[in-house]
Design a protein around this motif. Structure first.
Motif, PDB file in Angstrom:
ATOM      1  N   GLY A  50       5.197  -9.626  -0.818  1.00 35.96           N
ATOM      2  CA  GLY A  50       4.995  -8.509  -1.724  1.00 35.96           C
ATOM      3  C   GLY A  50       4.835  -7.198  -0.986  1.00 35.96           C
ATOM      4  O   GLY A  50       5.001  -7.122   0.226  1.00 35.96           O
ATOM      5  N   VAL A  51       4.490  -6.175  -1.739  1.00 35.92           N
ATOM      6  CA  VAL A  51       4.393  -4.832  -1.183  1.00 35.92           C
ATOM      7  C   VAL A  51       3.163  -4.141  -1.756  1.00 35.92           C
ATOM      8  O   VAL A  51       2.741  -4.432  -2.876  1.00 35.92           O
ATOM      9  N   THR A  52       2.607  -3.235  -0.970  1.00 35.92           N
ATOM     10  CA  THR A  52       1.561  -2.334  -1.438  1.00 35.92           C
ATOM     11  C   THR A  52       2.089  -0.923  -1.265  1.00 35.92           C
ATOM     12  O   THR A  52       2.395  -0.511  -0.141  1.00 35.92           O
ATOM     13  N   ASN A  53       2.251  -0.198  -2.363  1.00 36.87           N
ATOM     14  CA  ASN A  53       2.692   1.189  -2.269  1.00 36.87           C
ATOM     15  C   ASN A  53       1.482   2.087  -2.040  1.00 36.87           C
ATOM     16  O   ASN A  53       0.434   1.892  -2.651  1.00 36.87           O
ATOM     17  N   VAL A  54       1.650   3.076  -1.171  1.00 33.82           N
ATOM     18  CA  VAL A  54       0.605   4.055  -0.894  1.00 33.82           C
ATOM     19  C   VAL A  54       1.063   5.369  -1.518  1.00 33.82           C
ATOM     20  O   VAL A  54       2.091   5.918  -1.128  1.00 33.82           O
ATOM     21  N   ASN A  55       0.299   5.844  -2.508  1.00 33.77           N
ATOM     22  CA  ASN A  55       0.652   7.058  -3.241  1.00 33.77           C
ATOM     23  C   ASN A  55      -0.319   8.182  -2.907  1.00 33.77           C
ATOM     24  O   ASN A  55      -1.516   7.944  -2.734  1.00 33.77           O
ATOM     25  N   TYR A  56       0.221   9.384  -2.826  1.00 34.21           N
ATOM     26  CA  TYR A  56      -0.582  10.589  -2.605  1.00 34.21           C
ATOM     27  C   TYR A  56      -0.150  11.604  -3.644  1.00 34.21           C
ATOM     28  O   TYR A  56       1.035  11.935  -3.732  1.00 34.21           O
ATOM     29  N   GLU A  57      -1.077  12.042  -4.468  1.00 33.95           N
ATOM     30  CA  GLU A  57      -0.787  12.953  -5.568  1.00 33.95           C
ATOM     31  C   GLU A  57       0.337  12.407  -6.458  1.00 33.95           C
ATOM     32  O   GLU A  57       1.305  13.079  -6.766  1.00 33.95           O
TER      33      GLU A  57
END
Length: 132
Positions: free
Chosen positions: A16-23
């Motif tokens: 799987g994947v973990t997305n890292v979001n900023y704003e």
């Protein structure tokens, strides 16, 4: 060349994947693989805009007493704000902070104890988006 001393002959599949979001915008991700035999997790960081090649071949190694985590620095901006790290339950890790200054961060129960830095464990965030 290092020798893998593990007893498992890993059969690794994408997990799987973990997305890292900023704003509310994705600035990177952590791809996760898992061995179908021993369930050990392997991770790789993907920061958008960074195209450097890693200095190892194959899955990155992690010791049995470590976990994969994303370290976040509240002092940095945008894509430089996070990094995939290996942490131990009660330990210290080095972090390159602003102005390329190396600092020591204390870890207790797999959590960074610092008011300008924090982390989250990948094992709890697979197939999720984390807003930083």
């Amino acid at each position: 060349m290092s020798v893998d001393t593990e007893s498992c002959n890993h059969e690794i599949v994408y997990f799987g994947v973990t997305n890292v979001n900023y704003e509310k915008r994705t600035i990177g991700s952590v791809d996760t693989w898992r061995c179908v035999k021993c369930k050990k997790i392997f991770c790789e960081e993907k920061q958008l805009g960074i195209e450097s090649i890693v200095d190892y071949v194959g899955m990155p190694k992690i010791s049995p007493d470590q976990k994969w985590a994303v370290l976040l620095c509240n002092l940095k901006k945008h894509k430089d704000k996070w990094k995939l790290v290996k942490i131990k339950q009660n330990d210290e890790i080095q972090h390159e902070c602003v102005d390329e200054k190396i600092i020591q961060l204390k870890v207790k129960d797999f959590k960074i104890e610092d008011d300008k830095h924090w982390n989250f464990l990948i094992e709890n965030s697979i197939n999720k988006a984390i807003e930083i």
